[in-house]
Design a protein around this motif. Sequence first.
Motif, PDB file in Angstrom:
ATOM      1  N   GLY A   1      48.344 -36.116  10.580  1.00 53.77           N
ATOM      2  CA  GLY A   1      49.451 -37.041  10.426  1.00 53.77           C
ATOM      3  C   GLY A   1      49.905 -37.599  11.749  1.00 53.77           C
ATOM      4  N   PRO A   2      50.861 -38.518  11.714  1.00 55.26           N
ATOM      5  CA  PRO A   2      51.294 -39.218  12.929  1.00 55.26           C
ATOM      6  C   PRO A   2      52.011 -38.351  13.954  1.00 55.26           C
ATOM      7  N   GLU A   3      52.432 -37.159  13.583  1.00 56.16           N
ATOM      8  CA  GLU A   3      53.148 -36.282  14.516  1.00 56.16           C
ATOM      9  C   GLU A   3      52.216 -35.412  15.361  1.00 56.16           C
ATOM     10  N   ARG A   4      50.923 -35.519  15.163  1.00 54.22           N
ATOM     11  CA  ARG A   4      49.991 -34.620  15.853  1.00 54.22           C
ATOM     12  C   ARG A   4      50.146 -34.665  17.373  1.00 54.22           C
ATOM     13  N   ALA A   5      50.125 -35.845  17.954  1.00 58.88           N
ATOM     14  CA  ALA A   5      50.207 -35.969  19.411  1.00 58.88           C
ATOM     15  C   ALA A   5      51.555 -35.456  19.930  1.00 58.88           C
ATOM     16  N   ARG A   6      52.629 -35.755  19.203  1.00 60.53           N
ATOM     17  CA  ARG A   6      53.951 -35.306  19.641  1.00 60.53           C
ATOM     18  C   ARG A   6      54.059 -33.786  19.574  1.00 60.53           C
ATOM     19  N   LEU A   7      53.492 -33.184  18.553  1.00 50.44           N
ATOM     20  CA  LEU A   7      53.528 -31.726  18.446  1.00 50.44           C
ATOM     21  C   LEU A   7      52.706 -31.073  19.552  1.00 50.44           C
ATOM     22  N   ARG A   8      51.560 -31.663  19.847  1.00 50.76           N
ATOM     23  CA  ARG A   8      50.732 -31.117  20.935  1.00 50.76           C
ATOM     24  C   ARG A   8      51.475 -31.196  22.265  1.00 50.76           C
ATOM     25  N   ALA A   9      52.145 -32.332  22.521  1.00 52.97           N
ATOM     26  CA  ALA A   9      52.895 -32.496  23.768  1.00 52.97           C
ATOM     27  C   ALA A   9      54.066 -31.515  23.824  1.00 52.97           C
ATOM     28  N   LEU A  10      54.742 -31.311  22.699  1.00 48.84           N
ATOM     29  CA  LEU A  10      55.865 -30.365  22.662  1.00 48.84           C
ATOM     30  C   LEU A  10      55.383 -28.948  22.934  1.00 48.84           C
ATOM     31  N   ALA A  11      54.256 -28.569  22.372  1.00 50.73           N
ATOM     32  CA  ALA A  11      53.698 -27.233  22.619  1.00 50.73           C
ATOM     33  C   ALA A  11      53.422 -27.031  24.100  1.00 50.73           C
TER      34      ALA A  11
ATOM     35  N   ARG B   1      51.115 -32.176   5.803  1.00 50.19           N
ATOM     36  CA  ARG B   1      50.959 -33.340   6.658  1.00 50.19           C
ATOM     37  C   ARG B   1      51.849 -33.215   7.887  1.00 50.19           C
ATOM     38  N   LEU B   2      51.359 -33.700   9.012  1.00 55.96           N
ATOM     39  CA  LEU B   2      52.118 -33.647  10.259  1.00 55.96           C
ATOM     40  C   LEU B   2      53.014 -34.881  10.335  1.00 55.96           C
ATOM     41  N   VAL B   3      54.139 -34.793   9.647  1.00 55.59           N
ATOM     42  CA  VAL B   3      55.115 -35.873   9.601  1.00 55.59           C
ATOM     43  C   VAL B   3      56.487 -35.289   9.945  1.00 55.59           C
TER      44      VAL B   3
END
Length: 362
Positions: free
Chosen positions: A230-240, A201-203
């Motif tokens: 999971g809820p971290e998907r958008a944040r991970l995409r932005a970080l990438a 899960r993307l948490v």
Amino acid sequence: MKRALHIITGLGVGGAERQLRSLLRRLPLACDVVTLTNAGPVAAELRADGVAVTDLGMTGNRDPGVVPRLARLIRDGHYDLVHTHLYRACVYGRVAARLAGVRTVVATEHSLGAHHIEGRRLTLGARALYLSSERLGVATVAVSATVARRLRAWGVPARRIHVVPNGIEPASFAFDGAARRAVRAGLGLPDGAVVVGGVGRLVPGKGYDKLLRALAELPDDVWLVLAGEGPERARLRALAARLGVAGRVVLAGEWADVPGLLSALDVFVSPSTEETFGLAVLEALAAGLPVLHVTCPAVDELPRQEAPGARRVDPTVPDLTRALRAELALGVRRLPVPEAVRRYDIDRAVARLMTVYEEVRR
């Protein structure tokens, strides 16, 4: 004992959900399943296996109206035993089972971390609710000795705790060259790419942000695939995007064909600091992958020689980067399936769980 009802919070693609399906394919009982919400891909798989699945359609964490509906379903089903999985299902399911007159209520604790449960930070209120509902059951199954210690520290009586490690079907994760080619093509991975991956899960507790930062320090032919939602998907995409590696990152979402995905990878990484068992790590070892993990009770609780392909790393970006560089320097390869995988064969898990059922029924 002839009939059991399993109640689970949701049936998306997750470790607890996939573990439930594996158990039900072998338990020598007639079993039905109730999901409180999210009748996702695992629900479809269970139905294909011939298991009756009922979706109660909860719309949020707080829906007390589900208790009488669940109690009525339990009463009408004449179940000998109710088995709950995951936090919400344990709280609502234990109450409903007692209201329905079923006293043999077992719960499996899949996700109790040191600071989080199912990806959410633990609070005093969540702990109090968990403990009050735990008293309505007769036994709590811990998926590892680590979880058992946490339950005892919370105040769950030791006599009510039974350690039943998760199990896997080793043969189903054997490397498949055709699946490797098909999955890589489906994900748009270029020929010759070295693929690092994770499943979960993307948490926040999974630590995938650190894995992205490590990727930024690696050569351009190294790609990262993360399977999970999971809820971290958008944040991970932005970080990438900020790190300049978005073109080498694939967020694959919920991925039903985990064996095929593992065949497509070259290195498996589990940067989570709060794993309660580490099912994905075991599956990766069964697929012959070299594994880097921060914590994995399934491996950490065994002698080192039983899982030589798994290497423990510190939960920091520099250490993760060094470990990945060292692993990639060894080249793309498949490893022999280690003894740890055979130790956690699903048939052993089923036998141990049946022992718990028989004991609490007596």
